[in-house]
Design a protein around this motif. Structure first.
Motif, PDB file in Angstrom:
ATOM      1  N   ALA A 193       0.838  -1.209   0.000  1.00  0.00           N
ATOM      2  CA  ALA A 193       0.000   0.000   0.000  1.00  0.00           C
ATOM      3  C   ALA A 193       0.872   1.258   0.000  1.00  0.00           C
ATOM      4  O   ALA A 193       0.574   2.233  -0.690  1.00  0.00           O
ATOM      5  N   GLN A 194       1.969   1.220   0.749  1.00  0.00           N
ATOM      6  CA  GLN A 194       2.824   2.408   0.821  1.00  0.00           C
ATOM      7  C   GLN A 194       3.607   2.621  -0.480  1.00  0.00           C
ATOM      8  O   GLN A 194       3.868   3.748  -0.876  1.00  0.00           O
ATOM      9  N   GLU A 195       3.973   1.536  -1.118  1.00  0.00           N
ATOM     10  CA  GLU A 195       4.655   1.661  -2.419  1.00  0.00           C
ATOM     11  C   GLU A 195       3.701   2.227  -3.474  1.00  0.00           C
ATOM     12  O   GLU A 195       4.084   3.033  -4.303  1.00  0.00           O
ATOM     13  N   LEU A 196       2.456   1.760  -3.418  1.00  0.00           N
ATOM     14  CA  LEU A 196       1.500   2.136  -4.468  1.00  0.00           C
ATOM     15  C   LEU A 196       0.908   3.529  -4.247  1.00  0.00           C
ATOM     16  O   LEU A 196       0.750   4.296  -5.189  1.00  0.00           O
ATOM     17  N   PHE A 197       0.562   3.849  -2.993  1.00  0.00           N
ATOM     18  CA  PHE A 197      -0.147   5.117  -2.732  1.00  0.00           C
ATOM     19  C   PHE A 197       0.697   6.147  -1.989  1.00  0.00           C
ATOM     20  O   PHE A 197       0.232   7.224  -1.689  1.00  0.00           O
ATOM     21  N   ASP A 218      -8.565  -1.809   3.847  1.00  0.00           N
ATOM     22  CA  ASP A 218      -8.775  -0.423   3.428  1.00  0.00           C
ATOM     23  C   ASP A 218      -7.433   0.299   3.483  1.00  0.00           C
ATOM     24  O   ASP A 218      -6.580  -0.034   4.309  1.00  0.00           O
ATOM     25  N   VAL A 219      -7.252   1.283   2.616  1.00  0.00           N
ATOM     26  CA  VAL A 219      -6.085   2.170   2.742  1.00  0.00           C
ATOM     27  C   VAL A 219      -6.597   3.566   3.073  1.00  0.00           C
ATOM     28  O   VAL A 219      -7.719   3.926   2.684  1.00  0.00           O
ATOM     29  N   SER A 220      -5.778   4.346   3.773  1.00  0.00           N
ATOM     30  CA  SER A 220      -6.172   5.724   4.059  1.00  0.00           C
ATOM     31  C   SER A 220      -6.305   6.451   2.726  1.00  0.00           C
ATOM     32  O   SER A 220      -5.519   6.234   1.810  1.00  0.00           O
ATOM     33  N   CYS A 221      -7.330   7.294   2.617  1.00  0.00           N
ATOM     34  CA  CYS A 221      -7.670   7.912   1.328  1.00  0.00           C
ATOM     35  C   CYS A 221      -6.507   8.742   0.790  1.00  0.00           C
ATOM     36  O   CYS A 221      -6.018   9.663   1.450  1.00  0.00           O
ATOM     37  N   SER A 222      -6.068   8.394  -0.420  1.00  0.00           N
ATOM     38  CA  SER A 222      -4.900   9.074  -0.998  1.00  0.00           C
ATOM     39  C   SER A 222      -5.254  10.467  -1.512  1.00  0.00           C
ATOM     40  O   SER A 222      -4.379  11.277  -1.785  1.00  0.00           O
ATOM     41  N   ILE A 223      -6.547  10.762  -1.631  1.00  0.00           N
ATOM     42  CA  ILE A 223      -6.956  12.080  -2.129  1.00  0.00           C
ATOM     43  C   ILE A 223      -6.949  13.104  -0.985  1.00  0.00           C
ATOM     44  O   ILE A 223      -6.365  14.173  -1.102  1.00  0.00           O
ATOM     45  N   CYS A 224      -7.597  12.745   0.140  1.00  0.00           N
ATOM     46  CA  CYS A 224      -7.717  13.734   1.228  1.00  0.00           C
ATOM     47  C   CYS A 224      -6.759  13.410   2.371  1.00  0.00           C
ATOM     48  O   CYS A 224      -6.720  14.141   3.368  1.00  0.00           O
ATOM     49  N   GLY A 225      -5.990  12.341   2.237  1.00  0.00           N
ATOM     50  CA  GLY A 225      -5.047  11.978   3.302  1.00  0.00           C
ATOM     51  C   GLY A 225      -5.755  11.472   4.555  1.00  0.00           C
ATOM     52  O   GLY A 225      -5.176  11.474   5.641  1.00  0.00           O
ATOM     53  N   ILE A 240      -8.193  -4.588 -10.495  1.00  0.00           N
ATOM     54  CA  ILE A 240      -7.253  -3.602 -11.061  1.00  0.00           C
ATOM     55  C   ILE A 240      -7.992  -2.315 -11.449  1.00  0.00           C
ATOM     56  O   ILE A 240      -7.478  -1.212 -11.282  1.00  0.00           O
ATOM     57  N   GLU A 241      -9.242  -2.446 -11.937  1.00  0.00           N
ATOM     58  CA  GLU A 241     -10.029  -1.254 -12.277  1.00  0.00           C
ATOM     59  C   GLU A 241     -10.206  -0.368 -11.046  1.00  0.00           C
ATOM     60  O   GLU A 241     -10.075   0.857 -11.119  1.00  0.00           O
ATOM     61  N   ARG A 242     -10.499  -1.014  -9.928  1.00  0.00           N
ATOM     62  CA  ARG A 242     -10.741  -0.273  -8.677  1.00  0.00           C
ATOM     63  C   ARG A 242      -9.505   0.564  -8.296  1.00  0.00           C
ATOM     64  O   ARG A 242      -9.609   1.749  -8.002  1.00  0.00           O
ATOM     65  N   LYS A 260      -6.276   5.731  -8.420  1.00  0.00           N
ATOM     66  CA  LYS A 260      -5.051   6.459  -8.796  1.00  0.00           C
ATOM     67  C   LYS A 260      -5.321   7.568  -9.810  1.00  0.00           C
ATOM     68  O   LYS A 260      -4.689   8.599  -9.784  1.00  0.00           O
ATOM     69  N   TYR A 261      -6.237   7.318 -10.742  1.00  0.00           N
ATOM     70  CA  TYR A 261      -6.450   8.279 -11.833  1.00  0.00           C
ATOM     71  C   TYR A 261      -7.845   8.905 -11.852  1.00  0.00           C
ATOM     72  O   TYR A 261      -8.183   9.642 -12.774  1.00  0.00           O
ATOM     73  N   GLN A 262      -8.648   8.560 -10.853  1.00  0.00           N
ATOM     74  CA  GLN A 262     -10.021   9.098 -10.762  1.00  0.00           C
ATOM     75  C   GLN A 262     -10.830   8.947 -12.048  1.00  0.00           C
ATOM     76  O   GLN A 262     -11.362   9.915 -12.588  1.00  0.00           O
ATOM     77  N   VAL A 263     -10.829   7.737 -12.557  1.00  0.00           N
ATOM     78  CA  VAL A 263     -11.670   7.444 -13.718  1.00  0.00           C
ATOM     79  C   VAL A 263     -13.083   7.198 -13.192  1.00  0.00           C
ATOM     80  O   VAL A 263     -13.293   6.355 -12.332  1.00  0.00           O
ATOM     81  N   LYS A 264     -14.037   7.979 -13.706  1.00  0.00           N
ATOM     82  CA  LYS A 264     -15.368   7.958 -13.087  1.00  0.00           C
ATOM     83  C   LYS A 264     -16.270   6.845 -13.642  1.00  0.00           C
ATOM     84  O   LYS A 264     -17.213   6.424 -13.010  1.00  0.00           O
ATOM     85  N   ASP A 265     -15.983   6.415 -14.871  1.00  0.00           N
ATOM     86  CA  ASP A 265     -16.896   5.467 -15.514  1.00  0.00           C
ATOM     87  C   ASP A 265     -16.118   4.231 -15.990  1.00  0.00           C
ATOM     88  O   ASP A 265     -15.240   4.336 -16.836  1.00  0.00           O
TER      89      ASP A 265
END
Ligand code: PHE
Length: 340
Positions: free
Chosen positions: A230-234, A257-264, A309-311, A316-321
């Motif tokens: 998780a730390q390597e990826l996020f 779960d990982v801590s949210c990478s967007i809002c920390g 992998i989609e998730r 990582k890239y905030q793909v919405k659809d």
């Protein structure tokens, strides 16, 4: 006269011109009104009657040859200037080169594979069209487990035993039945579920599965490897949290779960205000699964984990659809040219 024709033939066949001017000069020398071939025509009058036919044919042949040769020289020289250099303008700005890009799912898969291969995991693959044994029975799914239901699994018509795999855990079973521990594998691949296609669900998607079986493998090992992952990826500040869960093939089981990478971790729309994002399922391989696949559960223990992998790519890239991953719209794919 025949000798003269023969000599000109050889001379003309060997001609070359560096540029258009030279080619034109040759045309004048041989083909103009005062050119060598016209002169020859003048001499034609003095040829004895019985030779006229033969000489006439030869002269025509020579003329055709000269015309063809000089035309070819002119064509070859077209586009070159008096210095003989090509007309290609080397100072002109080139067209932009269209570079291809890797598919975002491949980028993220490669990143995940990279992280685990540094920990000694090697890749394993299995078929997408599978049998019930490898997808369910060998993994401790009861005969009446709801995952086998029509809602979830695609069956091959008239062969209820042949299915499209609904998770990559089937590869665990395929590897265990052939290999004795230590086993340390990573299995990326496409999986299928009977879901209506929408922005949030698709009838096929991609998973990546990890399996480690050896003597003395413990839940602590699992937790440590997942934290590092998780730390390597996020990012190095990422925290993980394991919540108890249930999978037929692992006991105990957990969801990570990982801590949210967007809002920390403060809470945002991505993590729905919770500060946490669910990313994978994991657990200790159920001893019944080891035994069903020919591995002695009184000697060995193991852990397994699996994620979509989609998730991860969405996070990582905030793909919405989700549908964007399979539509191959170049405007979407082009956004990843600068990624790895
Ligand atoms: N196969 C599970 C799924 O598809 C994920 C998983 C893999 C869970 C390995 C535990 C261990 O949801």
């Amino acid at each position: 006269m025949l000798e003269k024709i023969e000599q000109l033939m050889q001379e003309i066949a060997a001609l070359h011109a560096k540029n258009a001017q030279e080619a034109e000069a040759l045309r004048i020398k041989y083909l103009s009104k005062k050119g060598e071939i016209s002169q020859l025509m003048n001499d034609f009058r003095s040829v004895p009657a019985e030779l006229k036919k033969e000489v006439g044919m030869k002269v025509n042949e020579l003329k055709n040859l000269a015309q063809e040769k000089i035309n070819a020289l002119k064509e070859g020289a077209a586009g070159t200037d008096a210095t003989g250099a090509g007309s290609v303008d080397l100072t002109r700005t080139p067209y932009p080169i269209q570079l291809g890009s890797r598919h975002p799912l491949t980028i993220v898969k490669n990143e995940i594979v990279d992280i685990f291969s540094r920990l000694g995991f090697t890749l394993a693959e299995g078929p997408e069209v599978e049998d019930d044994w490898h997808v369910y029975s060998s993994l401790n799914f009861a005969d009446d487990h709801p995952a086998r239901d029509m809602q979830d699994t695609f069956f091959v018509e008239s062969h209820p035993d042949i299915i499209l795999r609904s998770h990559t855990s089937s590869v665990q079973s395929r590897v265990m039945e052939k290999t004795q521990p230590p086993i340390r594998i990573l299995c990326p691949g496409r999986v299928y579920r009977n879901e209506a296609v929408s922005a949030r669900a698709h009838c096929f998607f991609h998973q990546i599965e990890g399996l480690y079986v050896d003597k003395n493998v413990s839940f602590t090992d699992l937790k440590q490897v997942l934290l590092l992952f998780a730390q390597e990826l996020f990012g190095p500040d990422t925290k993980i949290r394991l919540r108890p869960s249930y999978f037929p093939f692992t006991e105990p089981s957990a969801e990570m779960d990982v801590s949210c990478s967007i809002c920390g971790g403060k809470g945002c729309s991505m993590c729905k205000g919770s500060g946490w994002l669910e990313i994978l399922g994991c657990g200790m391989v159920d001893p019944a699964v080891l035994d069903a696949n020919g591995i002695d559960s009184s000697v060995y223990t193991g852990y397994a984990f699996g994620m979509g992998i989609e998730r991860i790519t969405n996070l990582k890239y905030q793909v919405k659809d989700l549908r964007m991953f399979s539509e191959n719209d170049v405007r979407f794919l082009d956004e990843f040219t600068s990624a790895r």
